[in-house]
Enzyme design. Sequence first.
Site, short mmCIF file in Angstrom:
data_model
loop_
_atom_site.label_atom_id
_atom_site.label_comp_id
_atom_site.label_asym_id
_atom_site.label_seq_id
_atom_site.Cartn_x
_atom_site.Cartn_y
_atom_site.Cartn_z
N PHE A 161 0.81 -1.23 0.00
CA PHE A 161 0.00 0.00 0.00
C PHE A 161 0.83 1.27 0.00
O PHE A 161 0.33 2.35 0.28
CB PHE A 161 -0.97 0.02 1.20
CG PHE A 161 -1.75 -1.25 1.37
CD1 PHE A 161 -2.60 -1.69 0.36
CD2 PHE A 161 -1.65 -2.02 2.51
CE1 PHE A 161 -3.33 -2.86 0.50
CE2 PHE A 161 -2.37 -3.19 2.66
CZ PHE A 161 -3.21 -3.62 1.65
N GLY A 169 -4.70 -0.77 -9.27
CA GLY A 169 -4.34 -0.91 -7.86
C GLY A 169 -4.85 0.22 -6.97
O GLY A 169 -5.03 0.03 -5.77
N GLU A 170 -5.03 1.39 -7.53
CA GLU A 170 -5.32 2.54 -6.68
C GLU A 170 -6.65 3.22 -6.96
O GLU A 170 -7.26 3.80 -6.05
CB GLU A 170 -4.16 3.54 -6.79
CG GLU A 170 -2.96 2.99 -6.06
CD GLU A 170 -1.63 3.63 -6.42
OE1 GLU A 170 -1.11 4.37 -5.62
OE2 GLU A 170 -1.13 3.36 -7.53
MO1 MOS Z 1 1.34 2.56 -4.03
S1 MOS Z 1 0.78 4.02 -2.68
O1 MOS Z 1 2.32 3.44 -5.10
O2 MOS Z 1 2.17 1.33 -3.22
#
Ligand code: MOS
Length: 741
Positions: free
Chosen positions: A246, A706-707
């Site tokens: 994370f 992922g984000e």
């Molecule tokens: Mo992510 S916050 O770039 O692991």
Amino acid sequence: MAAYIGTATSRVDGAAKVTGAAKYAAEFAATGVAHASVVTSTVTKGRIVRVDASAAMALPGVIEVLTHENRPPMAESFEAYKDEVAPDGSPFRPLFDDRVMFNGQPIALALAETSEIARQAASLVRVEYAEEPHETDMFRRRDAAVPVKDPTNPIEALFAPPKVRGTPDKALAAAALRHEAEYFVPIEHHNPMELFAATVVVEDDGKLTVYDKTQGVQNVQRYLCSVFGMEADQVRVMNPFMGGGFGVGLRPQYEVVLAVLAARALRRSVRVVLTRPQMYALGYRPAMIQRIAIGVAESGTLDAITHDAVTVTSQYEDFHRQETGWSGLLYKSEHASYAHRLARLDLPTSCDMRAPSAAPALFALESAMDELAIALKLDPVELRLRCYSDRDQHEDKPYSSKALRECYREGAEAFGWDRRNPEPRSMRDGRELVGLGMATGVWEALQAPITVRITLTANGHAEVACATSDIGTGTYTIMAQVAADMLGLPLDNISVRLGDSSLPQSPVEGGSWIAASVANGIAATADALRDELLRLAQGTPGSPLAGTEPGDVVLMEGSLVSRRDATRAVSIVDAMRQGRVDRVEQVRSTNPSPDSRAHNAHSAVFVEVRVDEQLGVVRVTRVVSAVAAGRILNTKTAGSQILGGVVWGIGMALHEETQIDHRFGRIMNANIAEYHVPANADIHDIKVIFVDEQDDSNPLGIKGVGEIGIVGVAAAVANAVHHATGRRVRDLPITLDKVLV
Ligand code: MOS
């Protein structure tokens, strides 16, 4: 060609994970390993006057207590401690000297024959400090906050504050309607399930094998070489599995420095495992005070937007991202400006945390848009459609793709947005007030240089290797899927190697860039492999593929097959036999080609909350997240990424808040009992939709997921809470006291 790409393939490492065969950093066996326990500072700022380790050393089974006074040599210059994603400043040097810069700073390391003895020994170390006054309250440093500097490295440059557009102050003054408000997001911590840990194995030849919890094995390897003056071949860093990163694992953390330091001091293998409370000193999402002003025309289009922010960092490094620029990017507005200042506090340096910058910034922007919609008596979706921007306004360029309109449409439909009565407090169900809210999400679609090696053996088995990490996102699985499709082999014939610094180059796994980067790298390497096989197959007179161009041949079901004439084919086995080889191997580096377009992923999040009118308890009962992120490699693992992001967004909205007792500069809730995160009972119906989005920025059209899943969720919840109760909560988390007031 696409037997696996785009399908809901289960994790190829799933069985290893659920059976315990997958090993994490603290689980690797090492003969004669010494166990370590970290002693941390109990004051926030000052100097260590004396460390008394006598009681600890007297404990049977204790090997050594290392401090800044008796540690082996390590680099002195700050420069030596700069890793590939370090911000501007002077990095923290663990156990370097007597300086204390934050509460919970590692100041000694107790080493013993068992972890229990080490922990007891650590508790017996007595430390005397010369304390100095500290400040950990950002509101008291607000006026002294310093403007962010221009970025000094390429990673930071990606997040550079955009240029001012037009004359926003004038436009605001002249606007038909203005909305201006302040929003606050507190410090939050990542809390990955796996504890940070490092096992350093001293091999017989003196070389070190380092198992470390990190999002970048090569970043850690270079850092260790720099800090300890080692050659690259003396240290190998591995992290085949990771229980969540994370962002807190992007930079090398102190557990690995202490483990290597101790291994060098003792000349034996060492394991360092941090405790959950200790992990609260590794990094955090910077708290953000933000002020947004929006000027609109009668028609409900934006004239001007300004976004001013103060975020938190340490006294020694200036961490920040491009937190304010999202506001001028997302909606069409002729005038826009940004201001970003840093409150330097006596805390560790803040760091990236899932969708850094966008997650807190969009809480403010999307709350403000909701407030505007109410002022304009417009449906919140309609307002966003009126302000829709088809171009990146920062640099006035087109998007490679932007299917955000489809996100609004498909999300609203799946959610049943048309059943919403716009009046706050109008939708009641018994003693619960029902509220429906929505928000937009946006994130970068990045790609980074990467190198991939593929080794294909005559038995039709391929090994795909790259030093990337799989931080739990499913990288093993998508790498296998892409390789299987590109090589025309069954998924089971692919083995993936990653998380090893000796493998071909990879950046840290972060920024949602690995899926696009590594998939593209695999595609390019597989093409090179096909070309080599074709050369081998064409080496024999009368080859069925004689005269065929590489581009006209595909790998399919274990054979090279002409695209034009499927009867013209040579099996991989025959091609290798003809070339008198039993394997072919290719290594290719790919570098995203410069592109004059903007690359972003988008989402529309719809949320239903039910608020107990008497108690103020908020439940998020339904969420629909519609995401446009190019081609989805794996609907199952990608869906899980969005689902996890939504859960975290609910936590951000309702639960998460790191609390500091500013008198002592110490975090009061440094554990997951008192640092609240969503539990099963908090999570109800979550639906993830991937809207169709064609993108040609890379051969496979991937953007990364992922984000994006967390972005906008907190605002959608806050907007739903307002719709349910008529209460606008502008500071997170939305606890029941704020709802009831
Ligand atoms: Mo992510 S916050 O770039 O692991």
